[in-house]
Design an enzyme around this catalytic site. Sequence first.
Site, PDB file in Angstrom:
ATOM      1  N   GLU A 158      18.166  44.894-196.483  1.00  0.00           N
ATOM      2  CA  GLU A 158      17.798  44.405-194.948  1.00  0.00           C
ATOM      3  C   GLU A 158      17.479  42.806-194.799  1.00  0.00           C
ATOM      4  O   GLU A 158      16.820  42.381-195.623  1.00  0.00           O
ATOM      5  CB  GLU A 158      16.583  45.092-194.309  1.00  0.00           C
ATOM      6  CG  GLU A 158      16.325  44.728-192.898  1.00  0.00           C
ATOM      7  CD  GLU A 158      17.356  44.897-191.881  1.00  0.00           C
ATOM      8  OE1 GLU A 158      17.607  43.929-191.317  1.00  0.00           O
ATOM      9  OE2 GLU A 158      17.994  46.129-191.947  1.00  0.00           O
ATOM     10  N   ASP A 192      25.677  46.326-187.015  1.00  0.00           N
ATOM     11  CA  ASP A 192      25.991  45.405-186.059  1.00  0.00           C
ATOM     12  C   ASP A 192      27.338  45.410-185.777  1.00  0.00           C
ATOM     13  O   ASP A 192      28.243  45.218-186.718  1.00  0.00           O
ATOM     14  CB  ASP A 192      25.429  44.201-186.282  1.00  0.00           C
ATOM     15  CG  ASP A 192      25.518  43.083-185.053  1.00  0.00           C
ATOM     16  OD1 ASP A 192      26.149  43.145-184.219  1.00  0.00           O
ATOM     17  OD2 ASP A 192      24.512  42.299-185.113  1.00  0.00           O
ATOM     18  N   LYS A 209      32.470  40.279-180.621  1.00  0.00           N
ATOM     19  CA  LYS A 209      33.464  39.292-180.168  1.00  0.00           C
ATOM     20  C   LYS A 209      34.189  39.191-181.354  1.00  0.00           C
ATOM     21  O   LYS A 209      34.144  39.155-182.570  1.00  0.00           O
ATOM     22  CB  LYS A 209      32.514  37.949-179.998  1.00  0.00           C
ATOM     23  CG  LYS A 209      31.690  37.862-178.952  1.00  0.00           C
ATOM     24  CD  LYS A 209      30.961  36.503-178.446  1.00  0.00           C
ATOM     25  CE  LYS A 209      29.966  36.434-177.413  1.00  0.00           C
ATOM     26  NZ  LYS A 209      29.358  35.333-177.443  1.00  0.00           N
ATOM     27  N   GLU A 223      16.878  56.294-187.898  1.00  0.00           N
ATOM     28  CA  GLU A 223      16.159  56.276-186.247  1.00  0.00           C
ATOM     29  C   GLU A 223      17.181  56.235-185.243  1.00  0.00           C
ATOM     30  O   GLU A 223      17.055  56.847-184.313  1.00  0.00           O
ATOM     31  CB  GLU A 223      15.261  55.251-186.631  1.00  0.00           C
ATOM     32  CG  GLU A 223      14.033  55.253-187.412  1.00  0.00           C
ATOM     33  CD  GLU A 223      14.272  54.590-188.919  1.00  0.00           C
ATOM     34  OE1 GLU A 223      13.587  54.439-189.781  1.00  0.00           O
ATOM     35  OE2 GLU A 223      15.603  54.351-189.195  1.00  0.00           O
ATOM     36  N   TYR A 224      18.114  55.174-185.297  1.00  0.00           N
ATOM     37  CA  TYR A 224      19.019  55.294-184.285  1.00  0.00           C
ATOM     38  C   TYR A 224      19.791  56.248-184.075  1.00  0.00           C
ATOM     39  O   TYR A 224      20.042  56.670-183.065  1.00  0.00           O
ATOM     40  CB  TYR A 224      20.250  54.077-184.762  1.00  0.00           C
ATOM     41  CG  TYR A 224      19.741  52.621-184.526  1.00  0.00           C
ATOM     42  CD1 TYR A 224      19.204  52.072-183.326  1.00  0.00           C
ATOM     43  CD2 TYR A 224      19.681  51.714-185.473  1.00  0.00           C
ATOM     44  CE1 TYR A 224      18.821  50.643-183.029  1.00  0.00           C
ATOM     45  CE2 TYR A 224      19.098  50.281-185.427  1.00  0.00           C
ATOM     46  CZ  TYR A 224      18.879  49.818-184.057  1.00  0.00           C
ATOM     47  OH  TYR A 224      18.244  48.625-184.035  1.00  0.00           O
TER      48      TYR A 224
END
Length: 214
Positions: free
Chosen positions: A68, A117, A121, A192-193
């Site tokens: 992380e 993530d 773009k 968690e997400y």
Amino acid sequence: MRLRNIPGSREYIAQNDYVVHDPEQKKGKWHEVFGNNNPIHIEIGMGKGQFITSLAMQNPNINYIGIEKYSSVLLRAIEKREEYEGDNLYFLRFDAESITDIFAPSEVDRIYLNFSDPWPKDRHSKRRLTSSEFLARYDQFLVKDGYVAFKTDNRDLFDFSLEQVTLSGWQLRDVTFDLHHSEYVEGNIMTEYEERFSSMGNPIHRLVAFREKE
């Protein structure tokens, strides 16, 4: 998503025994860190650590490394780690862009990517952890039968990932666009997400990518 900075997080991490602070020096020597020759599984972008800590608790004969880059998030993972007494889990505060600097050929058996993530773009597509650029990095240190397991609720990122895996000459298996209503849900550990997104009714997409090596 803007991450809230937690004062003192960097200092706390720098003194924590569960964090490896010189990972470049461990390249090719991770089995020495763990003190055994058990398989090594890593999670890139582990967030608050629920997924990888749960895996480590369930599989004491597998070594785990959680990676992380954000200190404030890593701090939360360390808090979970401190409740676990096993010795098969370490963390790194590290940017995956340089991941080949810390793992030697055939040193890692499995890679987990969870809710990465999406870098929406187009000009940032190379930063996506399932891009062909990152797959080429993984190929340098995965064992012959190793694989990448990827979960996301972002359909655009998932479609991109399917395309990149194929274009990179990797193979796909266990692909599902709705993990929680598929045959692959058995044994699934939620992040968690994942708990939050699935509770909102969002389907979770999953794939496994591997490269057939001679």
